[in-house]
Design an enzyme around this catalytic site. Structure first.
Site, PDB file in Angstrom:
ATOM      1  CG  HIS A 230      34.304  38.589  40.808  1.00 18.76           C
ATOM      2  ND1 HIS A 230      34.969  39.803  40.767  1.00 18.76           N
ATOM      3  CD2 HIS A 230      34.932  37.800  39.904  1.00 18.76           C
ATOM      4  CE1 HIS A 230      35.941  39.744  39.871  1.00 18.76           C
ATOM      5  NE2 HIS A 230      35.958  38.543  39.331  1.00 18.76           N
TER       6      HIS A 230
ATOM      7  N   GLY B 206      44.824  39.815  38.855  1.00 22.79           N
ATOM      8  CA  GLY B 206      44.176  39.185  37.710  1.00 22.79           C
ATOM      9  C   GLY B 206      42.695  39.473  37.565  1.00 22.79           C
TER      10      GLY B 206
END
Lengths: 342, 342
Positions: B173, B166
């Site tokens: 991050h 995703g």
């Protein structure tokens, strides 16, 4: 701009977040499957019957036959056989000892493949009236076949179309898994249904029949984009009559079901192209309180860390917008903002 | 050969079905992300601060700074800013009228990106001791920051690594979503926890510390493949001490958490290669009954129609086998049957 929506009758939420500029055609490009019309190597094609386990049921001109190890039925219309790599099996060994307080059951159950046509590359949306209602009849038969088995508590009937939807075979087929447990998902629905006065599906049906989320209806069914939608272009198909089990469907209901399913798939094709999707029957036998429904989910978005963490899905296309596309209100998609990247 | 396993303390099931010959290296090939070490166009890289919204918090040598519209902090170690395409926002408009009996709330909340390094292509498993415990400190800070906000009931902290997990950005991050509702997933756990006498996580921890599913432990944490695993190589990391919220972590706990997380990611790298994965914190604030846990899920299998229909996941690698690979017991994978195709 987003909103948090509650499920019709469960304490569950989804987030409708229409963000970045994306048209349905952009989705189509993103997840398109490579269409291969090869037939030679396809084990599901007519003529390759030896390449799968023997058929438990081969449907031919309305009659049902079965393969033997030595002889396979040819020229079938629909063909059902045990999955070669079953998740559950009729006579599993007992699980090994796992330690105190940990529960495991043998992997008892049935896992069947339903090949929908002998012809490679033929899609449900191209089926004739006779073919599509024939398939619905097969669905009914096979569900009944397994629901009647001892120790079976749930029969999951679903279709994986396209690789991103979990299909390992390109040839059009559905699957059926008969389980010795009732999934919590259904138990939770049933609890809420039993606690209410009226069937919540009957209630929501009344609402959606006249809502902006309606996609189409025929004499027996309504197809709509549900208010609580966990993914872009999710569609629910509900019988207008309160009926809980495919096994109780009349021939008229089966025909109307096939007709509306095919119509929704045609709309998907027009709006989204050849996109991977799943469809799943939610139904219970010996449980008249339940209201059968069929759900379709194009595989556009990826469940990521947030969805895994919370069970709350972020849907980048509102069901109102999705329904409008699927009804055909918007033929030339404008550059409106109907998508969002994670 | 398969078995149906029950969750430790919820009425939920998964199917462990070890079928076809597949080694972990076969998984790695299947879902590998294209690794691009480009930096020029990456909006998360050090030097490109103008290309994102202003940082709410830029961590630099242990101190916290904030960007202004005009001036961006440079040479940061970690950088937190609002997601450019937020699923929720601090001042959303009211939802439009949707019809009687349908509930919707404004999409209130916060959606933050936590960039874990200014360096493109740097992975958590390559972090130094100082860097990894620094990141855990940032996690704690940011969770506290949002948990303290009015109307916030849950803070979801997670990482999407790789496109199939995703992530839309390649640069390492994490993300944080602060919600005005507590997800049902957590509510259900909490209900079961409150109904029992002992904390079920404390109980399962004792069990897994000496089980074949143990992967590793350090002074403060245990990492194991959970008995109830919804996907191949799922790992849970639990603090040995009963603690419910990252906000209550001491510096020693933060260090030990970073250390064990990094170690598990290194094991993933060795066994599975550069595979997409998610990690998610399960935690609650002001709820001392809850036992924080961090879950890691490599994105190997696709949830298909069956999983969508039932919520029951078919896992083709038993947690016992997965743990054995991740501990390094099996260095040269044999041609054992540890996979199954759908």
């Amino acid at each position: 701009m987003s909103e948090i929506r509650k499920h019709y009758f469960l304490p569950e939420y989804c987030i409708i977040a229409e963000g970045r500029a994306k048209r349905p055609s952009d989705f189509a490009g993103a997840a398109k499957d490579s269409e291969k019309n090869h037939s030679e190597s396809c084990v599901f094609c007519g003529g390759n019957e030896e390449k799968t386990p023997p058929a438990t049921a081969a449907y031919k001109k309305g009659e049902i036959f079965a393969d033997t190890e030595k002889k396979r039925v040819r020229n079938w219309d629909f063909r059902c056989f045990p999955n070669l790599y079953p998740a559950l099996s009729p006579a599993p060994p007992s699980p090994g000892f796992r330690g105190k307080g940990l529960e495991a059951f043998p992997g008892f159950g049935f896992h069947e493949v339903i090949v929908e046509s002998p012809v490679h590359g033929k899609k449900l949306e191209e089926f004739s009236d006779a073919e599509i209602s024939g398939l619905m009849g097969v669905y009914k038969d096979r569900v009944c076949h397994y629901a009647a088995r001892e120790k079976i508590r749930y029969v999951s009937l679903f279709k994986n179309s396209g690789k991103a939807a979990g299909a390992s075979q390109n040839h059009s087929h559905s699957q059926l898994l008969a389980l010795p447990v009732c999934p919590q998902v259904l138990e939770r629905e049933l609890k809420a249904i039993r606690e209410g006065e009226k069937c919540p599906y009957c209630v929501l049906l009344e609402k959606e029949k006249t809502s902006t989320r309606l996609i189409r209806e025929n004499s027996k069914f309504v197809a709509f984009a549900p208010y609580y939608s966990t993914g872009p272009f999710e569609v629910w198909i509900l019988p207008k009559e309160h009926i809980s089990f495919l096994g109780d469907f009349s021939p008229e209901l089966l025909f109307a079901l096939g007709e509306i399913l095919r119509a929704v798939l045609r709309s998907y094709g027009k709006v989204l192209g050849n996109l991977p999707y799943n469809h799943m029957f939610y139904q219970l036998f010996e449980t008249p309180e339940y209201h059968l429904n069929l759900r379709l989910m194009p595989r556009i978005s990826t469940a990521a860390g947030f969805e895994l963490n919370t069970g709350i899905y972020i849907n980048t296309v509102s069901p109102e917008k999705a329904a409008s596309y699927l009804r055909g209100d918007i033929n030339e998609p404008t550059r409106e903002k109907v998508g969002r990247e994670k």
